[in-house]
Design a protein around this motif. Structure first.
Motif, short mmCIF file in Angstrom:
data_model
loop_
_atom_site.label_atom_id
_atom_site.label_comp_id
_atom_site.label_asym_id
_atom_site.label_seq_id
_atom_site.Cartn_x
_atom_site.Cartn_y
_atom_site.Cartn_z
N GLY A 70 -8.45 -5.72 3.96
CA GLY A 70 -8.72 -4.74 3.10
C GLY A 70 -7.49 -4.80 2.51
O GLY A 70 -8.08 -4.30 1.47
N LEU A 71 -6.85 -4.89 3.08
CA LEU A 71 -6.09 -4.41 2.23
C LEU A 71 -5.35 -5.38 1.33
O LEU A 71 -4.65 -5.56 0.16
CB LEU A 71 -4.55 -5.27 3.49
CG LEU A 71 -4.17 -3.69 4.37
CD1 LEU A 71 -3.53 -3.76 5.58
CD2 LEU A 71 -3.58 -2.17 3.44
N LYS A 72 -5.65 -6.68 1.85
CA LYS A 72 -5.26 -7.69 0.96
C LYS A 72 -6.27 -7.97 -0.54
O LYS A 72 -5.94 -7.88 -1.68
CB LYS A 72 -5.58 -9.11 1.47
CG LYS A 72 -5.49 -10.80 0.09
CD LYS A 72 -5.88 -11.87 2.03
CE LYS A 72 -6.07 -12.83 0.64
NZ LYS A 72 -5.87 -14.93 1.15
N GLU A 73 -7.87 -7.53 -0.15
CA GLU A 73 -8.95 -7.21 -1.21
C GLU A 73 -8.08 -6.40 -2.16
O GLU A 73 -8.40 -5.82 -3.27
CB GLU A 73 -9.75 -6.44 -1.02
CG GLU A 73 -10.46 -7.80 0.06
CD GLU A 73 -12.01 -7.86 0.66
OE1 GLU A 73 -12.41 -6.34 0.67
OE2 GLU A 73 -12.70 -8.31 1.23
N ARG A 74 -7.26 -5.03 -1.62
CA ARG A 74 -6.61 -3.76 -2.40
C ARG A 74 -5.19 -4.40 -3.31
O ARG A 74 -4.89 -4.07 -3.90
CB ARG A 74 -6.98 -2.94 -1.58
CG ARG A 74 -8.35 -2.69 -1.21
CD ARG A 74 -8.30 -1.40 -0.73
NE ARG A 74 -9.57 -0.74 -0.41
CZ ARG A 74 -9.96 0.06 0.32
NH1 ARG A 74 -9.39 -0.61 1.44
NH2 ARG A 74 -11.48 0.04 0.39
N GLY A 75 -5.21 -5.75 -2.74
CA GLY A 75 -3.55 -6.27 -3.47
C GLY A 75 -2.35 -5.56 -2.25
O GLY A 75 -0.87 -5.49 -2.99
N ILE A 76 -2.11 -5.18 -1.68
CA ILE A 76 -1.52 -3.99 -0.46
C ILE A 76 -0.79 -5.22 0.20
O ILE A 76 -1.43 -5.93 0.69
CB ILE A 76 -1.94 -3.12 -0.01
CG1 ILE A 76 -2.55 -2.21 -0.90
CG2 ILE A 76 -1.15 -2.81 1.31
CD1 ILE A 76 -3.53 -1.23 0.11
N ASN A 77 0.42 -5.96 0.37
CA ASN A 77 0.80 -7.61 1.19
C ASN A 77 1.41 -5.91 2.50
O ASN A 77 1.85 -5.28 2.30
CB ASN A 77 2.17 -7.90 0.22
CG ASN A 77 1.28 -8.80 -0.64
OD1 ASN A 77 -0.01 -9.12 -0.43
ND2 ASN A 77 1.93 -9.30 -1.69
#
Length: 194
Positions: A187-194
């Motif tokens: 979910g973090l990756k899909e939202r561009g959050i590292n």
């Protein structure tokens, strides 16, 4: 003692139907779990097998609840029988190892093979249907459990983003929100959050 075993594959499935059937069939104690049958890491099944005593009967609503394949079923039956216990299925009336006759053994082998064949044919038909749907551009795949509108995932991401203020680790966040660690990171990756 009559010991029941109930299993569903996911947390969102309900055990009530199986529990009711097992109680009506005389189960005095029921081991229950929500875990895929494809894994051998079925804690309650292992616990039940360890706690089996001579003369006990294990009862299941149907054989798919306890075994993953014909080979798995044969191994489980051998283990149960080695402890002096027996296995019965409510739905699959032929599955009753309390009778040690050669005829019962033969029926068990034949019907277990038929059940495996039935499962394999269902998988084949499903794969064929998916292939046809893909050719026609109609197959969208399985609906994602944790999509952008999933409240638990959104809450987990919010907690993760604010972890410096709330002091929660990723482990604590997934425990609190009941989502998997991989779902959180996806979910973090899909939202561009590292």
């Amino acid at each position: 003692m009559i010991k029941g075993y109930a299993r569903v594959s996911t947390e969102h499935q309900n055990l009530n139907r199986q529990l009711k059937a097992l109680k009506e069939a005389g189960a005095e104690y029921i081991y229950q779990e929500k875990v895929s049958g494809a894994t051998s890491e079925r804690e309650e099944l292992q616990k039940m097998l360890e706690e089996l005593n001579e003369g006990d009967t294990v009862i299941v609503s149907d054989l798919t609840r306890i075994s993953r394949s014909t080979n798995d079923l044969f191994q489980l039956v051998e283990l149960i029988k080695s402890k002096g216990a027996s296995l019965k299925s409510i739905k699959d009336k032929w599955l009753d190892t309390s009778d040690d006759s050669a005829y019962s053994e033969f029926l068990f082998t034949v019907f277990a093979g038929i059940s495996q064949l039935e499962r394999n044919l269902i998988k084949e038909r499903q794969a064929e249907g998916i292939a046809i749907a893909k050719q026609n551009g109609k197959y969208k795949g399985r609906v994602k459990k944790y999509h952008e509108k999933n409240d638990a995932l959104n809450h987990a991401i919010e907690l993760y983003l604010n972890r410096s203020e709330n002091g929660l680790s990723a482990t604590e966040i997934v425990k609190r929100t009941q989502i998997s660690r991989s779902a959180l990171y996806r979910g973090l990756k899909e939202r561009g959050i590292n």
